[in-house]
Design a protein around this motif. Structure first.
Motif, mmCIF file in Angstrom:
data_model
loop_
_atom_site.group_PDB
_atom_site.id
_atom_site.type_symbol
_atom_site.label_atom_id
_atom_site.label_comp_id
_atom_site.label_asym_id
_atom_site.label_seq_id
_atom_site.Cartn_x
_atom_site.Cartn_y
_atom_site.Cartn_z
ATOM 1 N N LEU A 256 -0.994 -5.175 -2.691
ATOM 2 C CA LEU A 256 -1.512 -3.835 -2.460
ATOM 3 C C LEU A 256 -1.990 -3.257 -3.780
ATOM 4 N N ALA A 257 -2.718 -2.143 -3.695
ATOM 5 C CA ALA A 257 -3.187 -1.461 -4.898
ATOM 6 C C ALA A 257 -2.730 -0.013 -4.870
ATOM 7 N N ASP A 258 -2.626 0.565 -6.051
ATOM 8 C CA ASP A 258 -2.256 1.966 -6.204
ATOM 9 C C ASP A 258 -3.507 2.823 -6.014
ATOM 10 N N PRO A 259 -3.541 3.702 -5.014
ATOM 11 C CA PRO A 259 -4.739 4.540 -4.832
ATOM 12 C C PRO A 259 -5.055 5.393 -6.057
ATOM 13 N N GLN A 260 -4.054 5.712 -6.869
ATOM 14 C CA GLN A 260 -4.288 6.503 -8.073
ATOM 15 C C GLN A 260 -4.908 5.678 -9.194
ATOM 16 N N ALA A 261 -4.773 4.369 -9.118
ATOM 17 C CA ALA A 261 -5.326 3.464 -10.129
ATOM 18 C C ALA A 261 -5.543 2.118 -9.454
ATOM 19 N N PRO A 262 -6.649 1.938 -8.734
ATOM 20 C CA PRO A 262 -6.839 0.741 -7.897
ATOM 21 C C PRO A 262 -6.794 -0.577 -8.648
ATOM 22 N N GLU A 263 -6.943 -0.540 -9.959
ATOM 23 C CA GLU A 263 -6.858 -1.792 -10.713
ATOM 24 C C GLU A 263 -5.424 -2.305 -10.807
ATOM 25 N N ASP A 264 -4.454 -1.468 -10.492
ATOM 26 C CA ASP A 264 -3.049 -1.860 -10.564
ATOM 27 C C ASP A 264 -2.565 -2.360 -9.214
ATOM 28 N N HIS A 265 -2.177 -3.620 -9.164
ATOM 29 C CA HIS A 265 -1.693 -4.252 -7.946
ATOM 30 C C HIS A 265 -0.175 -4.384 -7.983
ATOM 31 N N PHE A 266 0.410 -4.408 -6.800
ATOM 32 C CA PHE A 266 1.840 -4.671 -6.630
ATOM 33 C C PHE A 266 1.996 -5.321 -5.266
ATOM 34 N N LEU A 267 3.193 -5.736 -4.936
ATOM 35 C CA LEU A 267 3.435 -6.405 -3.665
ATOM 36 C C LEU A 267 4.075 -5.447 -2.670
ATOM 37 N N GLY A 268 3.483 -5.369 -1.468
ATOM 38 C CA GLY A 268 4.168 -4.719 -0.372
ATOM 39 C C GLY A 268 5.413 -5.519 -0.036
ATOM 40 N N ALA A 269 6.493 -4.813 0.334
ATOM 41 C CA ALA A 269 7.785 -5.493 0.437
ATOM 42 C C ALA A 269 7.815 -6.530 1.549
ATOM 43 N N GLY A 270 7.258 -6.233 2.730
ATOM 44 C CA GLY A 270 7.330 -7.220 3.802
ATOM 45 C C GLY A 270 6.747 -6.692 5.089
ATOM 46 N N THR A 303 2.472 1.410 -11.680
ATOM 47 C CA THR A 303 2.504 2.128 -10.400
ATOM 48 C C THR A 303 3.809 2.900 -10.250
ATOM 49 N N LEU A 304 4.906 2.277 -10.602
ATOM 50 C CA LEU A 304 6.202 2.954 -10.495
ATOM 51 C C LEU A 304 6.380 4.000 -11.592
ATOM 52 N N ALA A 305 5.847 3.741 -12.776
ATOM 53 C CA ALA A 305 5.969 4.712 -13.867
ATOM 54 C C ALA A 305 5.249 6.014 -13.528
ATOM 55 N N ARG A 306 4.132 5.929 -12.816
ATOM 56 C CA ARG A 306 3.414 7.148 -12.424
ATOM 57 C C ARG A 306 4.255 8.034 -11.516
ATOM 58 N N ARG A 307 5.204 7.433 -10.843
ATOM 59 C CA ARG A 307 6.021 8.163 -9.873
ATOM 60 C C ARG A 307 7.471 8.292 -10.330
ATOM 61 N N GLN A 308 7.712 8.042 -11.609
ATOM 62 C CA GLN A 308 9.057 8.159 -12.154
ATOM 63 C C GLN A 308 9.569 9.581 -11.967
#
Length: 699
Positions: A256-270, A303-308
Motif C-alpha cells: 500500500l501507499a501513504d496518501p500523504q506521501a504516495p512514494e512511501d510504501h508499506f504492507l497492508g497487514a492481511g 508513514t508511521l512517523a507522520r502519525r506518531q
C-alpha cells in the motif's frame, strides 16, 4: 451450528465471524475479492469484492437458462486473480462428455475489479442459451462483515452497458459490460445475454466494476513497481523455493501507499480483515524483509512517523511519541471484550499497542545497518528520540516494566501481538489482570534502547549512555522478576499481571526474547530447549501456548494455534543463538523450519495468518483456522525470515562490512544459493555450501 448457554447448537450464524478457509482470495491492495472456488459470489458470509474496507459487490452469480453450473476447477491465477471452469450440463450433445463449458476469471487492481466470462461449445449442433449474471451491492464495511452482520442490498439503477448503485456520502459503484447485455434488470439486479454458438465457437463477455468515492482515503494503491527485490534461491528442499515464490507474489499484492506521501510504501497487514496500516504488523514484516532492500522499511518508518502520537488521549490510547496500532476510514465496533457480549469500539486512528514503538526503533536501527542512506536515517532521528522518550515517560509502569492497560473502557484489553481477550492467561487458565507487562515487550524495549543508543552515538546526538543504562537496569529487573522454575527447569514467565505476579504459562513469546541481548547464553539455552519441546513444537510450527496448559486449544486464536510469523521469529532468534554457540539452538531452529515447510503444501504455499496447533502425524495435513487471513503480510514475510536465518547475515553498512554465520543443518540438507538480495543499495548473491562455507558477490 452455534450454541448458547443452556441451549443446543443451531445453524444460525448471524452475528458470528464468517469463515474463510474454503474461499479463494485474490488481492491487489487496497482491493480484494473472496469467492467460492467455482468463481461465484453467492452473497453469503464474507464473499464479495472489496475496496478500501468496503464491499462494492456482494453477489455475482452466473446462471445459464436459470440454473447454476457444475464446477470442475477453481484456482488462483497469481495473487490478484482467480479462474474457474464449469460445465453447462444438459446443453450440447447428449452423452457423458461435456461439450459446453464456461471459463470465468475475476481479477482485482488497486482501484477496481474486472470479470470475464467465456462460453465455449464443442457440440455438433448449434447451441443457444441465455447467460445471466445476478449482482448485488451493499457497501458493507469490513468491520460489519467480520461481525457477521449482513448488509442490506442497495437499489440498483440501469445504465446502457450495465448497472449502478449509489450509497451514503455519494459513493457510487458501477458494473459495465461489453458487449452490452441483451437485457438489463434493476430489481432484482441482473444482466443477461442471449448467445448462439456453432461448433468450436467461444463468446466472451467482459465486465468492469468501478467505484467513485468523494471521501479521502486512509490508504491508497501504490503506483509503480514494488519496493521489494525479487530474489531466487536454490536449496536442497524444493518446498522452500515454492514458499518463497508464492510469498513474494503475495507481498507485492499487499503493498500500500501513504496518501500523504504516495512514494512511501508499506504492507497492508492481511486480507480480508486487516488490509490497512497496522503498526506492529508492517514493522515486523518490513524488518524480516530488509535483505530485499531498505525502500519498504523506509516507507514504513516515515508513514508511521507522520502519525506518531502528540497528545495524551485515553480514548484513542494516543501518547506523545507513541506509534499507532491501526488506522481505518472510521470508527469500528466489534465483539472481543473480556466479558460475554462486551463490545469494543476503536476510533479511526487507534494507538492501543505496547510494542509498536520499540519495534519502530528496531526497524530504524536495522535499516541503517542494512544500508538505509544516512540522510534518510537522520531525518527520522527526532522521531527516534520521541519514541525512546515514550518508553521511559509513558510505557514504563511502577514496577519498572513496559506494560499496558486499556484506560478507555472500550479498547483492546490485551495490547501485545496476542491481542485477543483471553490470550494472556496463567497455566491454570486464569486470565491476567491489567496492567500487563509482557515478557517479549521487555526484550523489545531492551533491544530498542540499545539500538537507539547506537544511533544517537553514530549521529553525534546526546543520550546514548542514558539509554544503555536504562536497558541494563531493565534487564536486571527482568532477571529478578520474570524467571520461574518448573519440573523441566527455568524459563521466563509469559508476563507479570497487575499485582506483579508472574503469569506462569509456557508460551511462544519465549522465542521473541532470543537475539535481543536480554538473555545470557545459559538463559538462551533454556529457552531453546523449551521451543524445541513437544509441548510447544507441534511438527507444523510453534504453538502459541504449551499443550500442558489448562487453556490449551489448538483451534483458539492465541492459546495453542500456530502462527507462521511467530514461528519465524523463534527461528531467527534460535539461529542467532546458534551462531553465538548456544547448545541445542540449531536443532530447535531446524525443527521449526521443517514444521513450517511441512505445513506449507497444504496451503498451496500461501501460508495463513495461523493454523491449528494439532500434533503432526504421518499422513496428516495441518488443520486450518477457519477465520484466518490469507494472505497475511508477516506470514508471507516469514519465508524470507527462514532464508535469512539459514544465511545468518551480520550487516553493518556504516562500517562497510557484511559477514555471515549460517545456521548449521543436517549434512544431507545440501547448500543454499540466493541471488537478488540487496545490501546498501547494491545487488547481493550468497552461496552457503553443505559444509557451511560462505561465498558471495556484491555488485
Amino acid at each position: 451450528m452455534t450454541s448458547t448457554p443452556g441451549q443446543g447448537p443451531t445453524t444460525d450464524t448471524a452475528g458470528q465471524q464468517p469463515y474463510l478457509h474454503e474461499l479463494l482470495a485474490c488481492v491487489r491492495a487496497p482491493a480484494l475479492a473472496l469467492a467460492d472456488p467455482d468463481g461465484q459470489l453467492r452473497g453469503s458470509g464474507v464473499q464479495g469484492i472489496y475496496l478500501a474496507d468496503r464491499r462494492i459487490l456482494s453477489r455475482s452469480v452466473l446462471t445459464v437458462a436459470g440454473a447454476e453450473l457444475a464446477p470442475i476447477s477453481g484456482e488462483l491465477a497469481g495473487s490478484s486473480a482467480l479462474r474457474s471452469v464449469s460445465i453447462v450440463r444438459g446443453l450440447g450433445d447428449p452423452g457423458a462428455d461435456p461439450t459446453v463449458w464456461i471459463e470465468r476469471r475475476l481479477a482485482v487492481s488497486g482501484s477496481a475489479a474486472t470479470e470475464s466470462v467465456s462460453i465455449t461449445s464443442a457440440a455438433r449442433q448449434p447451441v443457444t442459451a441465455r447467460l445471466s449474471l445476478e449482482l448485488a451491492c451493499d457497501l458493507a464495511g469490513m468491520a460489519a462483515v467480520k461481525a457477521g452482520i449482513a448488509g442490506a442490498a442497495l437499489a440498483a439503477a440501469s445504465r446502457p452497458d450495465g448497472l449502478s448503485w449509489t450509497g451514503p456520502a455519494g459513493v457510487r459503484v458501477s458494473a459495465a459490460a461489453a458487449p452490452p447485455p441483451t437485457e438489463i434488470a434493476a430489481d432484482p439486479a441482473r444482466l443477461s445475454w442471449d448467445v448462439e454458438l456453432g461448433r468450436g465457437d467461444t463468446r466472451l463477455i467482459e465486465l468492469s466494476y468501478t467505484v467513485t468515492d468523494p471521501g479521502l482515503p486512509v490508504v491508497s494503491a501504490p503506483a509503480g513497481e514494488s519496493r521489494l527485490a525479487a530474489p531466487t534461491i536454490q536449496f536442497g528442499d524444493p518446498r522452500l523455493s515454492a514458499l518463497l515464490a508464492q510469498s513474494l507474489a503475495d507481498l507485492a499484492a499487499l503493498e500500500l501507499a501513504d496518501p500523504q506521501a504516495p512514494e512511501d510504501h508499506f504492507l497492508g497487514a492481511g486480507a480480508p480483515w486487516y488490509l490497512t496500516l497496522f503498526g506492529r504488523d508492517c514493522l515486523i514484516s518490513a524488518r524480516m524483509l530488509l535483505p530485499l532492500g531498505t525502500e519498504l522499511a523506509a516507507g514504513t518508518l516515515r508513514t508511521l512517523a507522520r502519525r506518531q502520537g502528540n497528545r495524551v488521549d485515553p480514548d484513542s490510547a494516543e501518547e506523545p511519541g507513541k506509534i499507532l496500532h491501526e488506522i481505518r476510514a472510521g470508527e469500528i465496533e466489534h465483539a472481543g471484550g473480556r466479558q460475554p457480549g462486551q463490545r469494543m469500539r476503536l476510533p479511526a486512528t487507534y494507538y492501543g499497542t505496547v510494542d509498536a514503538t520499540p519495534l519502530w526503533i528496531l526497524l530504524l536501527h536495522d535499516s541503517w545497518r542494512w544500508g538505509l542512506a544516512e540522510q534518510e536515517v537522520e531525518q527520522l532521528l527526532p522521531n527516534l528520540e520521541r519514541a525512546l522518550a515514550w518508553m521511559a515517560d509513558y510505557g514504563i509502569d511502577d514496577n519498572g516494566f513496559l506494560s499496558y492497560a486499556d484506560r478507555s473502557g472500550h479498547g483492546l484489553s490485551n495490547q501485545g501481538w496476542k491481542d485477543s481477550a483471553d490470550s494472556i492467561q496463567f497455566r491454570d487458565g486464569r486470565l491476567a489482570e491489567p496492567p500487563v507487562a509482557l515478557s517479549e515487550v521487555q526484550a523489545y524495549g531492551y533491544a530498542a534502547a540499545m539500538a537507539g543508543a547506537a544511533l544517537l552515538d553514530a549521529f553525534g546526538r546526546p543520550g546514548g549512555q542514558r539509554w544503555r543504562s536504562w536497558a541494563a537496569e531493565l534487564a536486571e529487573r527482568f532477571r529478578q522478576r520474570f524467571w520461574l522454575t518448573d519440573e523441566h527447569g527455568g524459563y521466563p514467565a509469559l508476563a507479570l499481571d497487575g499485582s506483579g505476579e508472574p503469569v506462569d504459562s509456557v508460551a511462544s513469546n519465549l522465542g521473541h526474547l532470543l537475539g535481543t541481548g536480554l538473555l545470557t547464553a545459559p538463559e538462551s539455552a533454556l529457552v531453546a530447549g523449551r521451543l524445541g519441546s513437544p509441548e510447544l513444537s507441534s511438527g507444523f510450527g510453534l504453538r502459541t501456548l504449551a499443550s500442558s496448559s489448562a487453556g490449551f486449544n489448538p483451534l483458539s486464536y492465541h492459546n495453542g494455534s500456530v502462527w507462521t510469523h511467530d514461528t519465524a521469529i523463534a527461528i531467527t532468534g534460535l539461529a542467532a543463538a546458534a551462531a553465538d554457540g548456544v547448545p541445542g539452538a540449531d536443532a530447535a531452529a531446524a525443527g521449526l523450519i521443517e514444521g513450517l515447510l511441512a505445513a506449507a503444501p497444504a496451503f498451496g504455499y500461501r501460508m495463513p495468518e495461523l493454523h491449528g496447533g494439532h500434533r503432526a502425524e504421518p499422513g496428516r495435513r495441518p488443520i486450518p483456522y477457519p477465520a484466518s487471513c490469507r494472505p497475511q503480510a508477516w506470514s508471507a514475510a516469514s519465508a524470507m525470515a527462514i532464508v535469512t536465518a539459514l544465511l545468518g547475515p551480520r550487516p553493518d553498512a556504516a562500517a562497510g562490512s557484511l559477514g555471515f554465520r549460517p545456521l548449521r543443518l543436517a549434512p544431507d540438507a545440501g547448500g543454499l544459493a540466493v541471488t537478488g538480495l540487496r545490501f546498501a543499495g547494491r545487488p547481493l548473491s550468497v552461496r552457503v555450501s553443505a559444509e557451511g562455507e560462505v561465498t558471495g558477490s556484491l555488485g
